[in-house]
Design an enzyme around this catalytic site. Structure first.
Site, short mmCIF file in Angstrom:
data_model
loop_
_atom_site.label_atom_id
_atom_site.label_comp_id
_atom_site.label_asym_id
_atom_site.label_seq_id
_atom_site.Cartn_x
_atom_site.Cartn_y
_atom_site.Cartn_z
N ASP A 157 31.46 -7.73 14.27
CA ASP A 157 30.54 -6.84 13.55
C ASP A 157 31.27 -6.09 12.44
O ASP A 157 30.70 -5.85 11.37
CB ASP A 157 29.90 -5.87 14.53
CG ASP A 157 28.86 -6.54 15.42
OD1 ASP A 157 28.79 -7.79 15.39
OD2 ASP A 157 28.14 -5.84 16.15
N GLU A 194 31.65 -0.72 20.48
CA GLU A 194 30.69 -1.08 21.51
C GLU A 194 30.81 -0.01 22.60
O GLU A 194 31.91 0.50 22.87
CB GLU A 194 30.98 -2.46 22.09
CG GLU A 194 30.90 -3.59 21.08
CD GLU A 194 29.54 -3.72 20.40
OE1 GLU A 194 28.53 -3.32 21.03
OE2 GLU A 194 29.50 -4.19 19.26
N ASP A 233 33.77 -0.66 13.97
CA ASP A 233 32.60 -0.85 14.82
C ASP A 233 33.00 -0.57 16.26
O ASP A 233 34.14 -0.85 16.67
CB ASP A 233 32.05 -2.27 14.71
CG ASP A 233 30.72 -2.41 15.45
OD1 ASP A 233 29.71 -1.95 14.91
OD2 ASP A 233 30.72 -2.96 16.57
N HIS A 238 27.23 -8.38 18.24
CA HIS A 238 27.42 -7.25 19.15
C HIS A 238 28.80 -7.27 19.82
O HIS A 238 28.93 -6.84 20.96
CB HIS A 238 26.32 -7.20 20.20
CG HIS A 238 24.96 -6.90 19.64
ND1 HIS A 238 24.63 -5.68 19.08
CD2 HIS A 238 23.86 -7.68 19.52
CE1 HIS A 238 23.39 -5.71 18.66
NE2 HIS A 238 22.89 -6.91 18.89
#
Length: 572
Positions: A174, A30, A28, A169
Site C-alpha cells: 500500500d 495495518e 502505511d 491491505h
C-alpha cells in the site's frame, strides 16, 4: 512593460524547498481495527523517495500485544501466528523515527496513520517530531475532478492513475502504491504553480488569511538546527519547538500543512519568532526541554500537562516497606511515568518477598496491633504488626528488595518467574497473566532506571556521531546532562574541537538521587543519542557500565513475555 509585485521573479529563498529536493516518506500502517483506544499497530511500512526515485524502504510486522480480530485478519492476511515473534511497537519506533528524520510524511488518509504513531510515541516515552504531513486523499480531492475518479480510495486512485503496485491491505504494497499516486498527483501540480514544499502545503485547503499574513515572521531565521520560540504581544513565550532547519520548519506554520486548531490560534497571537541555533539535534532537544521548564508556554501540551514521574523507595523503619513518592532517594527504583505503573512494581516486589504492605508505624519490638490483617491470613505477610516476626526474622524479606533496587541481585525477579510458572502448570492462567504483566512492568522499570542511573553516575564523557558529510557531531555529558555541544566539519581536526568543548562545558553539581539531580527527560534524550548505532565514545572519566545484577539480562524475557497470550506459556 511594467510588472506588478506578484509578477516579479521570486528569489530562491522565497521559492522555498523545491519539490525535487524534498525527501518524502510515504507510510502505511495495518492495525487491529479502527481508532479505538484498544486498537494497536500490526504492521508498519514506509518508502522514502526523493526526486522521483526510491532511496530506501522500511517494513516490519509489529506484535500488537492483543489478539487480532478474525474480521481484520481476513482483510489483511495478518494473523496472530505471524506477529507472535515480531517486535513490539516500542522496539520498532526508534528506528522508524530515525528513518523518517528530516522528511515530509505522506499517507493516504494521513490523520489515521499519524494518529496511531503519535499515540504509540506517547506510550513509549518518545517525542513525536511533528514533521510536515501530506495527505494524498486531500491532495487528490484538490487535483482530480469527479469526472476523473468515482472516489478517492487508494485502490481506485491506483487504478485511475496507473500505479505499478496494486494495494492489497498490506503495509508495504500500500505504501508503494501511494508513492505512485503521489508522483502522479505532483505531476499535475505544475499548472497550479506548485513548485516547492511550501507551495504544496499551501495548496492544500484550510490555510487562514492570518497564517498567510504572518509568513514574514520566518524571515531571517537560519537554515540550521535549533529551537524556535513564538512570542506574543508582550514577548511572552507562546510555544517552543525544535527543527533540523529553523526557517523551513517555522514557515510551515503559515501553510495549510498546519492543521492543528491550537497552533493556528497560536500563530494568530504571535508577534515575532525568536530562535536559538544549535550544533545538532540533541542540543536542540535538550534546549527545548529546558525552555519548556523555564517558560511553561501555554500552547505546548507538555507544559500544560507536566510529565512528572514517580519513584519507589524503601522506608527507613525497623520494618521497612515500599512507598511510592514524587521525590527519589539515593536507592529508589524508577522513574515511572504513572503512579499505577509504580504501584504495580510495588505489588510485584511484595508478592516475591512477602514484604509488608500496610502503612502502620511498627516499633522495633513489633506488636502495634492486637490481631493480624487479612494479608497475613492470605500468606502475603509475616505479621510483624502483632509480633509474629521480629526485625531479625523480617530482614531476609528486605534483602532481596535492596538487591533489586541497587542492581546487585535479581533473586526477587527469579522468585516471581517461578511463581508464574507454577500458576501456569496448575492452569491458573489468569493469575499467571496478572503476575506476568506485573513482572514485565517491574523489569522494564528497573532496566530503564538502571540504564539512566548508570549514565548519570559518569562525571564526564565525550561522544561523537558522524554528521553524514565527513564531519563529526560532539556532545560533552556530565552526570547525564548535556554540558556542551559542537561540530567539526569535514577537514577540521576534531580533537582541538573536543578540547575547547570540554573547557567551555557547563559545570554540573550532582545530588545524591539515582539521576544525580538531572531531569528525567534530559537524561533519556542524552541516552538515546549516545546509544544510537553510530555513536562513538571519545573520552570517559570513569567506566560507563551497569551493575552485574541489573535488569538488562531480563530484557529478552520481558520482550518475550509481553507477547504471550492467555493461556500463559512461561518464557525462558
Amino acid at each position: 512593460m511594467s510588472r506588478t509585485a506578484e509578477d516579479q521573479q521570486l528569489s530562491f529563498d522565497e521559492l522555498g524547498q523545491p519539490l525535487h529536493d524534498v525527501s518524502f516518506v510515504v507510510l502505511d500502517l495495518e492495525t487491529t481495527g479502527g481508532r479505538g483506544s484498544s486498537d494497536e499497530i500490526t504492521e508498519i511500512a514506509a518508502v522514502k523517495v526523493r526526486g522521483g526515485r526510491t532511496v530506501g524502504e522500511f517494513s516490519t510486522l509489529v506484535n500488537p500485544g492483543r489478539p487480532i480480530p478474525p474480521s481484520i485478519s481476513s482483510i489483511t492476511g495478518i494473523t496472530d501466528a505471524m506477529v507472535a515473534d515480531a517486535p513490539s511497537v516500542a522496539a520498532v519506533l526508534p528506528s522508524f523515527l530515525e528513518f523518517c528524520a528530516g522528511s515530509t510524511l505522506v499517507a493516504h488518509n494521513a490523520s489515521f496513520d499519524t494518529g496511531f504513531l503519535r499515540a504509540a510515541c506517547e506510550r513509549s516515552d518518545l517525542s513525536w517530531p511533528g514533521p510536515p504531513v501530506v495527505c494524498t486523499v486531500r491532495l487528490s480531492r484538490r487535483v482530480l475532478s469527479p469526472d476523473e475518479t468515482p472516489n478517492h480510495k487508494l485502490a481506485t486512485l491506483a487504478r485511475v492513475l496507473g500505479a505499478r503496485t496494486t494495494p492489497r491491505h498490506r503495509a508495504l504494497d500500500d505504501a508503494r502504491a501511494t508513492v505512485d499516486v503521489l508522483h502522479a498527483l505532483l505531476e499535475r501540480l505544475g499548472s497550479h504553480h506548485v513548485y516547492s514544499l511550501e507551495d504544496l502545503l499551501d495548496y492544500l485547503p484550510r490555510v487562514t488569511p492570518q497564517q498567510r499574513r504572518k509568513r514574514t515572521l520566518a524571515d531571517g531565521l537560519p537554515d540550521a538546527p535549533g529551537v524556535y520560540l513564538f512570542l506574543g504581544p508582550n514577548d511572552e513565550v507562546l510555544y517552543v519547538g525544535t527543527a533540523t532547519n529553523l526557517r523551513r520548519r517555522v514557515r510551515q506554520y503559515f501553510t495549510a500543512g498546519e492543521r492543528r486548531g491550537r497552533m493556528r490560534e497560536m500563530v494568530a497571537l504571535a508577534h515575532r519568532v525568536d530562535h536559538v541555533e544549535c550544533a545538532h539535534a540533541l542540543e536542540a532537544e535538550v534546549r527545548e526541554l529546558r525552555l519548556l521548564e523555564a517558560h511553561q508556554p501555554r500552547y505546548n501540551r507538555r507544559s500544560k500537562f507536566p510529565r512528572a514521574v514517580w519513584w519507589v523507595s524503601l522506608t527507613e523503619e525497623p520494618f521497612p516497606r515500599l512507598t511510592v513518592t514524587r521525590k527519589p532517594r539515593s536507592s529508589s527504583l524508577g522513574p515511572f511515568r504513572t503512579r499505577k505503573a509504580a504501584g504495580n512494581a510495588v505489588e510485584a516486589l511484595e508478592d516475591a518477598t512477602r514484604l509488608r504492605g500496610c502503612t502502620d508505624r511498627i516499633p522495633k519490638g513489633g506488636g502495634s496491633r492486637r490481631h493480624p490483617c487479612a494479608a497475613h491470613e492470605m500468606g502475603r505477610c509475616g505479621a510483624p504488626c502483632v509480633g509474629y516476626e521480629g526485625t531479625t526474622d523480617y530482614e531476609p524479606r528486605v534483602v532481596p528488595v535492596r538487591e533489586v533496587l541497587s542492581g546487585s541481585g535479581d533473586s526477587a525477579l527469579r522468585r516471581l518467574r517461578d511463581t508464574i510458572a507454577e500458576l501456569s502448570e496448575t492452569r491458573r492462567f489468569e493469575e499467571a497473566a496478572t503476575h506476568r504483566d506485573r513482572l514485565v512492568e517491574l523489569v522494564r522499570g528497573l532496566d530503564r532506571g538502571q540504564r539512566l542511573a548508570a549514565l548519570a553516575s559518569v562525571p564526564e564523557l565525550v561522544a561523537a556521531r558522524p554528521d553524514g558529510s565527513g564531519g563529526w557531531l560532539f556532545a560533552v555529558v556530565r552526570h547525564g546532562r548535556l554540558a556542551s555541544a559542537g561540530t567539526a566539519p569535514r577537514g577540521t581536526p576534531p580533537m582541538p574541537v573536543v578540547d575547547r568543548l570540554q573547557a567551555a562545558a557547563r559545570t554540573v553539581l550532582p545530588s545524591e538521587d539515582p539521576l544525580r539531580g538531572a531531569p528525567v527527560d534530559e537524561v533519556q534524550a542524552v541516552h538515546r543519542w549516545l546509544t544510537g548505532g553510530d555513536a562513538r565514545m571519545v573520552r570517559c572519566d570513569s567506566p560507563w557500565s551497569e551493575p552485574a545484577g541489573a535488569a538488562g539480562s531480563w530484557r529478552g524475557w520481558a520482550e518475550s513475555a509481553s507477547r504471550a497470550r492467555v493461556p500463559y506459556e512461561a518464557a525462558d
